[in-house]
Scaffold this motif. Structure first.
Motif, PDB file in Angstrom:
ATOM      1  N   SER A  65      11.184  39.213  72.343  1.00  0.00           N
ATOM      2  CA  SER A  65      12.289  38.959  71.422  1.00  0.00           C
ATOM      3  C   SER A  65      13.470  38.406  72.204  1.00  0.00           C
ATOM      4  N   ARG A  66      14.142  37.425  71.614  1.00  0.00           N
ATOM      5  CA  ARG A  66      15.334  36.866  72.231  1.00  0.00           C
ATOM      6  C   ARG A  66      16.606  37.498  71.673  1.00  0.00           C
ATOM      7  N   ALA A  67      16.459  38.316  70.604  1.00  0.00           N
ATOM      8  CA  ALA A  67      17.621  38.908  69.928  1.00  0.00           C
ATOM      9  C   ALA A  67      18.234  40.008  70.786  1.00  0.00           C
ATOM     10  N   LEU A  68      19.518  39.813  71.149  1.00  0.00           N
ATOM     11  CA  LEU A  68      20.246  40.798  71.946  1.00  0.00           C
ATOM     12  C   LEU A  68      21.487  41.305  71.238  1.00  0.00           C
ATOM     13  N   GLY A  69      21.668  40.935  69.965  1.00  0.00           N
ATOM     14  CA  GLY A  69      22.847  41.369  69.227  1.00  0.00           C
ATOM     15  C   GLY A  69      24.133  40.734  69.718  1.00  0.00           C
ATOM     16  N   CYS A  70      24.081  39.487  70.222  1.00  0.00           N
ATOM     17  CA  CYS A  70      25.275  38.808  70.740  1.00  0.00           C
ATOM     18  C   CYS A  70      26.287  38.589  69.608  1.00  0.00           C
ATOM     19  N   PRO A  71      27.557  38.964  69.782  1.00  0.00           N
ATOM     20  CA  PRO A  71      28.557  38.858  68.707  1.00  0.00           C
ATOM     21  C   PRO A  71      29.117  37.449  68.514  1.00  0.00           C
ATOM     22  N   PHE A  72      28.705  36.471  69.290  1.00  0.00           N
ATOM     23  CA  PHE A  72      29.223  35.107  69.162  1.00  0.00           C
ATOM     24  C   PHE A  72      29.047  34.619  67.722  1.00  0.00           C
ATOM     25  N   LYS A  73      30.130  34.004  67.159  1.00  0.00           N
ATOM     26  CA  LYS A  73      30.087  33.556  65.771  1.00  0.00           C
ATOM     27  C   LYS A  73      31.082  32.423  65.557  1.00  0.00           C
ATOM     28  N   VAL A  74      30.625  31.370  64.919  1.00  0.00           N
ATOM     29  CA  VAL A  74      31.474  30.232  64.559  1.00  0.00           C
ATOM     30  C   VAL A  74      31.259  29.945  63.083  1.00  0.00           C
ATOM     31  N   VAL A  75      32.370  29.798  62.317  1.00  0.00           N
ATOM     32  CA  VAL A  75      32.307  29.562  60.873  1.00  0.00           C
ATOM     33  C   VAL A  75      32.963  28.223  60.571  1.00  0.00           C
ATOM     34  N   ALA A  76      32.294  27.413  59.729  1.00  0.00           N
ATOM     35  CA  ALA A  76      32.842  26.119  59.302  1.00  0.00           C
ATOM     36  C   ALA A  76      32.789  26.043  57.785  1.00  0.00           C
ATOM     37  N   ARG A  77      33.868  25.505  57.179  1.00  0.00           N
ATOM     38  CA  ARG A  77      33.954  25.372  55.720  1.00  0.00           C
ATOM     39  C   ARG A  77      34.502  23.998  55.363  1.00  0.00           C
ATOM     40  N   PRO A  78      34.234  23.552  54.137  1.00  0.00           N
ATOM     41  CA  PRO A  78      34.794  22.265  53.702  1.00  0.00           C
ATOM     42  C   PRO A  78      36.287  22.392  53.403  1.00  0.00           C
ATOM     43  N   ARG A  79      37.043  21.444  53.898  1.00  0.00           N
ATOM     44  CA  ARG A  79      38.478  21.375  53.646  1.00  0.00           C
ATOM     45  C   ARG A  79      38.819  19.966  53.168  1.00  0.00           C
ATOM     46  N   ALA A  80      40.103  19.739  52.922  1.00  0.00           N
ATOM     47  CA  ALA A  80      40.526  18.431  52.426  1.00  0.00           C
ATOM     48  C   ALA A  80      40.196  17.328  53.426  1.00  0.00           C
ATOM     49  N   ALA A  81      40.266  17.611  54.724  1.00  0.00           N
ATOM     50  CA  ALA A  81      39.975  16.617  55.750  1.00  0.00           C
ATOM     51  C   ALA A  81      38.486  16.484  56.033  1.00  0.00           C
ATOM     52  N   TRP A  83      34.546  18.761  56.607  1.00  0.00           N
ATOM     53  CA  TRP A  83      34.019  20.004  57.141  1.00  0.00           C
ATOM     54  C   TRP A  83      34.721  20.323  58.457  1.00  0.00           C
ATOM     55  N   THR A  84      35.263  21.569  58.516  1.00  0.00           N
ATOM     56  CA  THR A  84      36.130  21.956  59.629  1.00  0.00           C
ATOM     57  C   THR A  84      35.746  23.339  60.130  1.00  0.00           C
ATOM     58  N   VAL A  85      35.822  23.544  61.442  1.00  0.00           N
ATOM     59  CA  VAL A  85      35.622  24.867  62.032  1.00  0.00           C
ATOM     60  C   VAL A  85      36.864  25.704  61.760  1.00  0.00           C
ATOM     61  N   VAL A  86      36.707  26.824  61.037  1.00  0.00           N
ATOM     62  CA  VAL A  86      37.854  27.656  60.651  1.00  0.00           C
ATOM     63  C   VAL A  86      37.940  28.936  61.469  1.00  0.00           C
ATOM     64  N   ASN A  87      36.852  29.323  62.129  1.00  0.00           N
ATOM     65  CA  ASN A  87      36.876  30.574  62.899  1.00  0.00           C
ATOM     66  C   ASN A  87      35.849  30.465  64.023  1.00  0.00           C
ATOM     67  N   ALA A  88      36.242  30.909  65.216  1.00  0.00           N
ATOM     68  CA  ALA A  88      35.349  30.844  66.370  1.00  0.00           C
ATOM     69  C   ALA A  88      35.543  32.087  67.221  1.00  0.00           C
ATOM     70  N   ASP A  89      34.540  32.979  67.212  1.00  0.00           N
ATOM     71  CA  ASP A  89      34.522  34.163  68.068  1.00  0.00           C
ATOM     72  C   ASP A  89      33.533  33.874  69.194  1.00  0.00           C
ATOM     73  N   GLU A  90      34.017  33.479  70.351  1.00  0.00           N
ATOM     74  CA  GLU A  90      33.179  32.971  71.430  1.00  0.00           C
ATOM     75  C   GLU A  90      32.878  34.015  72.489  1.00  0.00           C
ATOM     76  N   VAL A  91      32.760  35.271  72.084  1.00  0.00           N
ATOM     77  CA  VAL A  91      32.471  36.378  73.001  1.00  0.00           C
ATOM     78  C   VAL A  91      30.958  36.602  73.058  1.00  0.00           C
ATOM     79  N   HIS A  92      30.427  36.791  74.264  1.00  0.00           N
ATOM     80  CA  HIS A  92      28.997  37.064  74.471  1.00  0.00           C
ATOM     81  C   HIS A  92      28.833  38.438  75.125  1.00  0.00           C
ATOM     82  N   ASN A  93      27.694  39.068  74.860  1.00  0.00           N
ATOM     83  CA  ASN A  93      27.383  40.355  75.506  1.00  0.00           C
ATOM     84  C   ASN A  93      26.332  40.187  76.595  1.00  0.00           C
ATOM     85  N   HIS A  94      26.169  38.957  77.080  1.00  0.00           N
ATOM     86  CA  HIS A  94      25.185  38.662  78.124  1.00  0.00           C
ATOM     87  C   HIS A  94      25.752  37.542  78.991  1.00  0.00           C
ATOM     88  N   PRO A  95      25.338  37.457  80.242  1.00  0.00           N
ATOM     89  CA  PRO A  95      25.839  36.366  81.100  1.00  0.00           C
ATOM     90  C   PRO A  95      25.293  35.018  80.620  1.00  0.00           C
TER      91      PRO A  95
END
Length: 655
Positions: A65-81, A83-95
């Motif tokens: 299994s490659r699943a390690l429960g890494c909390p990394f998360k990036v969210v993108a939503r449509p906006r007037a300009a 599709w835009t990245v609105v949230n980016a949690d770039e934390v990893h629990n592995h090197p």
């Protein structure tokens, strides 16, 4: 993170993946909605789930299994300009890895690379070549061979479009560019396939005098033989009528007279040659004699000479005796005409059955080496020996395309320039109209006349015209890249189609039925419908692949034995004495083995060896070899066993 908005959702997905791959992070799409949002997670995101509660003891398949429960998360939503990245949690629990080559997301082909890979694959490029091209032109360092193979398989699946490979092959060859014939069993299995491209057929009609026929093996995964029919152009080059430079391809299930007769009949729909050169394949020779009694079958001189040499060596002939025999034999074999052949033959003391080859225009094609060489060209394009017939056809088409271009250039090039040696008065009407090969032949004959007669070299005499030249050497009617010449006339002897069952897609069958119904008179419709009902209620078997041969490797069963009988060569015999360690044997046993080895070599090549390789030796093995050679009165110039120097050197011995 600085990723600009995009108008399309997929563009943003590609931009996010490319951005993080550049940072050494592999991301995947966790949740995707074209209307609301896209959520990206790390390659190691998520938790491993075990709904069945399996343990290491109860688990049958050892997975990972490659699943390690890494909390990394990036969210993108449509906006007037866009599709835009609105949230980016770039934390990893592995090197983070130092190299991303192991990630499947990094190995994937981009949207730009996929059509390039497919185009290169269709052109016959190997997987290694495609990988090198991606690296040099796109900087792709991570794509692997398996990814390229998967893309090839995906392209093949799209091409088949729910058809079997044999159905796709039939629709390809029945599309108007091929002359073909199929032999099918009652159950729908293909047992024979002959096809020739129309351009190849045009070449065969233009140069229809002499062909070479020979079978080759290991070209497809069904174990079917490939009968390769090879012709000769005006420039004395080889051509194939379906691939490279030959006049046709015929897949056979066995080397039997019936199979050969069927293939010859199919080829006769294209052209009936005057001369066919083969080796001593009795089934093919009988099929030619039975089906085409007026056609001349010449045997390969190379195979004849090989048998002559092998059998003469059995008689112990060597030195001047053998040389004198071969001199007389060659005079018989290369007699310029029938009359001289008969006079030479009467003076020759050995019994030989003449072929009278000089009575037929074979244009110097007296061996099957042209066909054997073409086998190598065919195999170079086929690459894989376990392909289906559809893949074989595609690869042969690649060869045909290259062959047509090369042959066309060769014939057209000779129309543009006049060689200085062809400026003689009797050639003026022939230059640029016949091939340089034919002109050179004429020039050599002219020089021979000057050498053997008192004809004045400057004398102006008559000129040759095209009517004096055999059509084989005429360049004016180049059948390649000529619409009028390439397109066969409406009366061309195309073979009738066979009843193969439902091969085409349903809509095509319905369209053909509709056209037939509206084409006939109204009074004939009931009769046509009754015939249709009779056909549909009867057994209909779709076309299927050939039944694989039980022996897939090498020649068919028994053919090796037959080949050895007709092409016996003692140079291929190997003595039965194995490579052994003489340190465990006595001197007497080694002396006996030396005598056996010398006799085996002498029987094979007609003379004893002058050197000796001893292998695993006794301390006195060199002296034993010297003594035994001396007893037999044979010179021993060297022995080979030392591995302590790259160059030979002398040692002291007691001779």
């Amino acid at each position: 993170m600085n990723i600009p908005p995009t108008a399309d959702c997929q563009e943003l997905v590609n931009a996010v993946k490319a951005h993080y791959i550049g940072l050494g992070v592999s991301v995947t799409v966790h949740k995707h909605s074209d209307q609301r949002q896209v959520i990206f997670q790390c390659y190691h995101g998520g938790e491993y789930r075990n709904p069945l509660g399996l343990t290491e003891e109860s688990r049958q398949r050892k997975g990972s299994s490659r699943a390690l429960g890494c909390p990394f998360k990036v969210v993108a939503r449509p906006r007037a300009a866009g599709w835009t990245v609105v949230n980016a949690d770039e934390v990893h629990n592995h090197p983070l890895p130092l190299n991303i080559g192991g990630y499947s997301t990094a190995q994937k082909l981009t949207a730009v690379e996929k059509p390039v890979v497919r185009a290169l694959a269709d052109s016959g490029s190997s997987t290694s070549t495609i990988l090198s091209y991606l690296k040099n032109n796109y900087g792709n360092q991570w794509t692997t061979r398996q990814v390229i193979r998967n893309e090839r398989a995906a392209a093949q699946k799209e091409f088949l479009a729910d058809r079997s490979s044999i159905q796709a092959l039939f629709e390809t060859i029945s599309g108007g560019k091929f002359i073909y014939n199929l032999k099918v069993e009652d159950a729908g299995s293909v047992t024979g396939l002959f096809f020739t491209h129309q351009s190849s057929a045009a070449l065969a009609k233009q140069f229809s005098n002499t062909f070479v026929m020979d079978c080759t093996y290991k070209t497809n995964r069904f174990g079917m033989l490939l009968l390769n029919i090879v012709g000769i152009t005006a420039t004395f080059e080889t051509f194939n009528a379906g691939f490279a430079f030959n006049a046709g391809f015929s897949f056979l299930c066995a080397e039997t007279e019936a199979e050969y007769a069927w293939a010859l009949k199919a080829f006769s729909a294209v052209v009936v040659p005057a001369v066919i050169v083969t080796n001593r394949e009795l089934s093919l020779m009988n099929a030619i004699k039975t089906g085409f009694p007026s056609l001349q079958n010449l045997l390969c001189i190379w195979h004849i000479n090989k048998n002559i040499v092998a059998n003469c060596k059995k008689l112990g002939w060597s030195g001047d005796v053998f040389d004198e025999f071969m001199k007389g034999w060659n005079q018989v074999l290369y007699a310029p005409d029938v009359d001289q052949f008969q006079s030479i033959w009467n003076a020759f003391t050995q019994k030989w059955s003449p072929s009278n080859a000089a009575a037929y225009s074979h244009f110097g094609t007296s061996t099957t080496s042209r066909g054997e060489g073409n086998h190598f060209v065919v195999k170079r394009y086929l690459k894989i020996v376990n392909s289906d017939l559809l893949m074989v056809l595609k690869n042969l088409m690649l060869l045909l395309g290259t062959q047509f271009t090369t042959l066309n250039a060769a014939m057209e090039r000779e129309k543009l320039a006049i060689a200085h040696q062809h400026s003689h008065f009797f050639m003026r009407a022939l230059v640029k109209n016949i091939s340089h090969f034919a002109l050179n032949k004429m020039l050599r004959q002219y020089e021979e006349v000057l050498r053997t007669s008192e004809l004045d070299q400057c004398t102006e005499g008559g000129q040759f015209t095209l009517s004096d030249i055999h059509p084989q050497w005429v360049l004016q009617q180049n059948p390649l890249f000529n619409t009028a010449a390439t397109a066969l006339p409406a009366t061309a002897p195309l073979l009738p189609p066979v009843n193969l069952g439902p091969l085409s897609p349903r809509r095509n069958a319905l369209q053909q039925l509709q056209e037939k119904l509206y084409a006939v008179d109204r009074d004939q419709v009931p009769t046509l419908l009754a015939q249709l009902q009779e056909v549909t209620e009867g057994p209909a078997h779709p076309l299927s692949n050939p039944v694989p041969s039980t022996k897939k490797r090498g020649c068919p069963a028994g053919s090796i034995k037959r080949a050895n009988q007709r092409d016996k060569s003692q140079f291929e015999y190997v003595t039965g004495n194995k490579w052994i360690d003489y340190a465990a044997l006595s001197e007497e046993q080694e002396r006996e083995h030396i005598h056996l080895g010398i006799n085996a070599i002498k029987d094979a090549i007609g003379k004893p060896p002058v050197g000796w390789y001893r292998g695993r030796i006794l301390p006195c093995s060199r002296q034993i070899a010297i003594e035994e050679f001396k007893k037999l009165g044979l010179p021993l110039l060297y022995d080979s066993d030392a591995h302590n120097d790259e160059l030979p050197y002398y040692v002291g011995t007691t001779w």
